[in-house]
Scaffold this active site. Structure first.
Site, PDB file in Angstrom:
ATOM      1  N   LYS A   1      62.487 -41.639  31.528  1.00  0.00           N
ATOM      2  CA  LYS A   1      61.587 -42.666  32.088  1.00  0.00           C
ATOM      3  C   LYS A   1      60.516 -41.990  32.950  1.00  0.00           C
ATOM      4  O   LYS A   1      59.349 -42.383  32.945  1.00  0.00           O
ATOM      5  CB  LYS A   1      62.383 -43.669  32.926  1.00  0.00           C
TER       6      LYS A   1
ATOM      7  N   ASP B   1      60.054 -49.967  14.607  1.00  0.00           N
ATOM      8  CA  ASP B   1      60.576 -49.033  15.594  1.00  0.00           C
ATOM      9  C   ASP B   1      59.435 -48.284  16.284  1.00  0.00           C
ATOM     10  O   ASP B   1      58.480 -47.872  15.612  1.00  0.00           O
ATOM     11  CB  ASP B   1      61.497 -48.042  14.845  1.00  0.00           C
TER      12      ASP B   1
ATOM     13  N   ASP C   1      60.158 -55.276  17.518  1.00  0.00           N
ATOM     14  CA  ASP C   1      61.495 -54.905  17.969  1.00  0.00           C
ATOM     15  C   ASP C   1      62.241 -54.290  16.800  1.00  0.00           C
ATOM     16  O   ASP C   1      62.134 -54.756  15.658  1.00  0.00           O
ATOM     17  CB  ASP C   1      62.261 -56.121  18.505  1.00  0.00           C
TER      18      ASP C   1
ATOM     19  N   SER D   1      61.630 -47.342  35.917  1.00  0.00           N
ATOM     20  CA  SER D   1      62.961 -47.733  36.386  1.00  0.00           C
ATOM     21  C   SER D   1      63.295 -47.128  37.741  1.00  0.00           C
ATOM     22  O   SER D   1      62.866 -46.008  38.061  1.00  0.00           O
ATOM     23  CB  SER D   1      63.999 -47.273  35.371  1.00  0.00           C
TER      24      SER D   1
ATOM     25  N   ARG E   1      72.553 -52.762  45.830  1.00  0.00           N
ATOM     26  CA  ARG E   1      71.520 -52.814  44.798  1.00  0.00           C
ATOM     27  C   ARG E   1      70.445 -53.809  45.216  1.00  0.00           C
ATOM     28  O   ARG E   1      70.653 -54.661  46.085  1.00  0.00           O
ATOM     29  CB  ARG E   1      72.114 -53.304  43.456  1.00  0.00           C
TER      30      ARG E   1
ATOM     31  N   ARG F   1      81.198 -42.554  35.106  1.00  0.00           N
ATOM     32  CA  ARG F   1      80.343 -43.494  35.822  1.00  0.00           C
ATOM     33  C   ARG F   1      80.162 -43.071  37.277  1.00  0.00           C
ATOM     34  O   ARG F   1      79.067 -43.141  37.830  1.00  0.00           O
ATOM     35  CB  ARG F   1      80.973 -44.896  35.751  1.00  0.00           C
TER      36      ARG F   1
ATOM     37  N   TYR G   1      68.384 -40.799  30.894  1.00  0.00           N
ATOM     38  CA  TYR G   1      67.509 -41.985  30.879  1.00  0.00           C
ATOM     39  C   TYR G   1      66.464 -41.894  31.995  1.00  0.00           C
ATOM     40  O   TYR G   1      65.269 -42.104  31.752  1.00  0.00           O
ATOM     41  CB  TYR G   1      68.382 -43.241  31.037  1.00  0.00           C
TER      42      TYR G   1
ATOM     43  N   ASN H   1      67.192 -53.866  39.535  1.00  0.00           N
ATOM     44  CA  ASN H   1      68.182 -54.543  38.683  1.00  0.00           C
ATOM     45  C   ASN H   1      67.695 -55.954  38.375  1.00  0.00           C
ATOM     46  O   ASN H   1      67.760 -56.836  39.230  1.00  0.00           O
ATOM     47  CB  ASN H   1      69.536 -54.597  39.392  1.00  0.00           C
TER      48      ASN H   1
HETATM   49  N1  LIG Z   1      66.844 -54.921  32.822  1.00  0.00           N
HETATM   50  C1  LIG Z   1      66.721 -54.101  33.855  1.00  0.00           C
HETATM   51  O1  LIG Z   1      67.389 -54.275  34.892  1.00  0.00           O
HETATM   52  C2  LIG Z   1      65.754 -52.938  33.793  1.00  0.00           C
HETATM   53  C3  LIG Z   1      65.654 -52.101  34.900  1.00  0.00           C
HETATM   54  C4  LIG Z   1      64.776 -51.025  34.854  1.00  0.00           C
HETATM   55  C5  LIG Z   1      63.992 -50.818  33.725  1.00  0.00           C
HETATM   56  N2  LIG Z   1      64.130 -51.640  32.667  1.00  0.00           N
HETATM   57  C6  LIG Z   1      63.293 -51.378  31.479  1.00  0.00           C
HETATM   58  O2  LIG Z   1      62.729 -52.585  31.027  1.00  0.00           O
HETATM   59  C7  LIG Z   1      62.561 -52.519  29.605  1.00  0.00           C
HETATM   60  C8  LIG Z   1      63.172 -53.734  28.947  1.00  0.00           C
HETATM   61  O3  LIG Z   1      64.580 -53.743  29.216  1.00  0.00           O
HETATM   62  P1  LIG Z   1      65.471 -55.024  28.955  1.00  0.00           P
HETATM   63  O4  LIG Z   1      66.340 -55.214  30.126  1.00  0.00           O
HETATM   64  O5  LIG Z   1      64.616 -56.128  28.476  1.00  0.00           O
HETATM   65  O6  LIG Z   1      66.411 -54.481  27.771  1.00  0.00           O
HETATM   66  P2  LIG Z   1      66.738 -55.156  26.355  1.00  0.00           P
HETATM   67  O7  LIG Z   1      67.785 -54.322  25.714  1.00  0.00           O
HETATM   68  O8  LIG Z   1      67.020 -56.597  26.511  1.00  0.00           O
HETATM   69  O9  LIG Z   1      65.364 -54.995  25.579  1.00  0.00           O
HETATM   70  C9  LIG Z   1      64.975 -53.771  25.016  1.00  0.00           C
HETATM   71  C10 LIG Z   1      64.549 -54.067  23.582  1.00  0.00           C
HETATM   72  O10 LIG Z   1      64.013 -52.873  23.031  1.00  0.00           O
HETATM   73  C11 LIG Z   1      64.426 -52.845  21.665  1.00  0.00           C
HETATM   74  N3  LIG Z   1      64.384 -51.456  21.216  1.00  0.00           N
HETATM   75  C12 LIG Z   1      65.220 -50.453  21.568  1.00  0.00           C
HETATM   76  N4  LIG Z   1      64.865 -49.333  20.938  1.00  0.00           N
HETATM   77  C13 LIG Z   1      63.792 -49.634  20.172  1.00  0.00           C
HETATM   78  C14 LIG Z   1      62.964 -48.890  19.308  1.00  0.00           C
HETATM   79  N5  LIG Z   1      63.239 -47.604  19.045  1.00  0.00           N
HETATM   80  N6  LIG Z   1      61.903 -49.499  18.737  1.00  0.00           N
HETATM   81  C15 LIG Z   1      61.652 -50.807  18.966  1.00  0.00           C
HETATM   82  N7  LIG Z   1      62.415 -51.578  19.758  1.00  0.00           N
HETATM   83  C16 LIG Z   1      63.466 -50.993  20.366  1.00  0.00           C
HETATM   84  C17 LIG Z   1      65.822 -53.401  21.655  1.00  0.00           C
HETATM   85  O11 LIG Z   1      66.205 -53.869  20.363  1.00  0.00           O
HETATM   86  C18 LIG Z   1      65.713 -54.518  22.684  1.00  0.00           C
HETATM   87  O12 LIG Z   1      65.410 -55.753  22.092  1.00  0.00           O
HETATM   88  C19 LIG Z   1      63.173 -51.204  29.160  1.00  0.00           C
HETATM   89  O13 LIG Z   1      62.137 -50.264  29.035  1.00  0.00           O
HETATM   90  C20 LIG Z   1      64.081 -50.831  30.306  1.00  0.00           C
HETATM   91  O14 LIG Z   1      64.273 -49.435  30.395  1.00  0.00           O
HETATM   92  C21 LIG Z   1      64.986 -52.696  32.663  1.00  0.00           C
END
Ligand SMILES: NC(=O)c1ccc[n+]([C@@H]2O[C@H](COP(=O)([O-])OP(=O)(O)OC[C@H]3O[C@@H](n4cnc5c(N)ncnc54)[C@H](O)[C@@H]3O)[C@@H](O)[C@H]2O)c1
Length: 337
Positions: free
Chosen positions: A163, A70, A44, A135, A227, A288, A159, A188
């Site tokens: 994706k 990263d 992370d 997503s 949603r 938004r 975004y 969601n």
């Molecule tokens: N939570 C939702 O409702 C949802 C819905 C659709 C898709 N997603 C996808 O699920 C995945 C996880 O989302 P989440 O809800 O756990 O979000 P989150 O923000 O809790 O987790 C994402 C993590 O990625 C890390 N991160 C961001 N950029 C980075 C980089 N360049 N290198 C390394 N780490 C990096 C962040 O520090 C964070 O800890 C994402 O790909 C998101 O697009 C989530």
């Protein structure tokens, strides 16, 4: 998880690599994989304002390896993916408005970052299976519902476009270089270990944080949009099942509850579970409103047919479990601590 209809033992001893592993979904996957006996490494970058939190893995920190780094660093990914069996690629720029304000940032993390993960897997000796977090944002405003995997993609933000591109890179690499991949397009997601410090994503959890701290919840417009809210344990189970099942290879699936919930009803459920809280309606901010989706619900028939996954936790139960978690641990999730 008490699912008895699936053989989870194959996770025992697997080398698992999770990008974005300190975040909401990644850390919950890490907990489940550790529980199933996997050898887990998480990466992370701890970037603001996203959901990374060391508290997310505190119970399992002796049982996994954490690397701060990263996904834009391909060399590091190459080292970490070497010898790995399963990669859960969760790291992302997750803000829809951020993606419009900073399209280069979104593209660097969500496109180049995903390409870096795939390049690292390509050169890894044992060609790991890659599971991508897609997503609902790839779809945009549905032209029919429930949305299924054949629905056209027409994103309303950068975004969603990135994706979509990430998913396409995934399938391209699988085809050219012959390694197994799966994309799960998430709806969601809510539940324990989601960030509680910002409302730009993870809105259900954010409203819960508002209610718990005595802050008024603000609902844009009437709150009549719909949603598909899906609970984190169900989402984790979907990731684990597709990771362990060959039937999922090369496929994309929607992961949702299959239940269309009116936004305002979600707000009322949150307030009820917290036991306090109030909300007010305010006009939609222009930026938004332009990207907001009016109605959304998916069917999960495809993933059910492939790996037997069904959502097991309804909104009332999931929100109550989430409230119970944060009643104990909210302070660990407020950024100024
Ligand atoms: N939570 C939702 O409702 C949802 C819905 C659709 C898709 N997603 C996808 O699920 C995945 C996880 O989302 P989440 O809800 O756990 O979000 P989150 O923000 O809790 O987790 C994402 C993590 O990625 C890390 N991160 C961001 N950029 C980075 C980089 N360049 N290198 C390394 N780490 C990096 C962040 O520090 C964070 O800890 C994402 O790909 C998101 O697009 C989530």
């Amino acid at each position: 998880m008490s699912n008895t209809d699936f053989e989870y033992t194959a996770m025992n001893g697997k080398k698992v690599f999770i990008t974005g592993g300190l975040g909401f979904i990644g850390s919950n996957i890490a907990h489940r994989c550790v529980e199933l006996g996997a050898d887990v490494t998480i990466l992370d970058a701890c970037l603001e304002p996203y959901g990374w939190n060391h508290a997310n893995v505190k119970e399992i920190k002796q049982s996994l390896r954490f690397v701060e780094g990263d996904v834009r660093n391909r060399q590091l990914l190459t080292e970490l993916a070497a010898g790995t069996d399963i990669v859960f690629h969760m790291a992302a720029q997750v803000g829809r408005e951020i993606s419009i304000e900073q399209p280069e940032l979104d593209t660097e993390i969500n496109c180049t970052g995903t390409l870096n993960v795939l390049e690292a897997c390509r050169v890894s000796s044992n060609k790991p299976k890659v599971i991508f977090a897609g997503s609902r944002g790839q779809i945009g405003e549905p032209v029919y519902m429930p949305v299924d995997e054949a629905h056209p993609q027409n994103p309303t933000d950068v975004y969603g476009i990135n994706k979509m591109a990430g998913e396409q890179y995934l399938f391209l690499y699988s085809k050219i270089y012959d390694f197994p991949v799966v994309s799960l397009r998430l709806n969601n997601v809510y539940g324990p270990r989601c960030q509680m410090h910002a409302g730009f994503y993870g809105i259900l959890n954010w409203f819960m944080a508002n209610a718990m701290q005595g802050q008024t919840i603000t609902v844009y417009g009437e709150g009549s949009q719909t949603r598909d809210y899906v609970y984190i344990t169900d989402v984790v189970d979907a990731f684990v099942r597709v990771a362990l099942s060959d039937k999922a290879n090369g496929e994309l699936f929607f992961v949702g509850s299959g239940v269309e919930t009116v936004f305002l009803d979600m707000v009322k459920t949150v307030v009820q579970s917290v036991g306090r809280g109030e909300y007010k309606h305010i006009p939609f901010p222009e930026t938004r409103e332009a990207i907001d989706i009016k109605k959304f619900v998916v069917t999960c028939k495809k993933i059910q047919d492939a790996v037997g996954w069904v959502p097991r936790v309804d909104l009332a139960k999931g929100v109550q479990e989430t409230a119970d978690f944060y009643k104990e641990r909210l302070s660990e999730y407020l950024r100024d601590n």
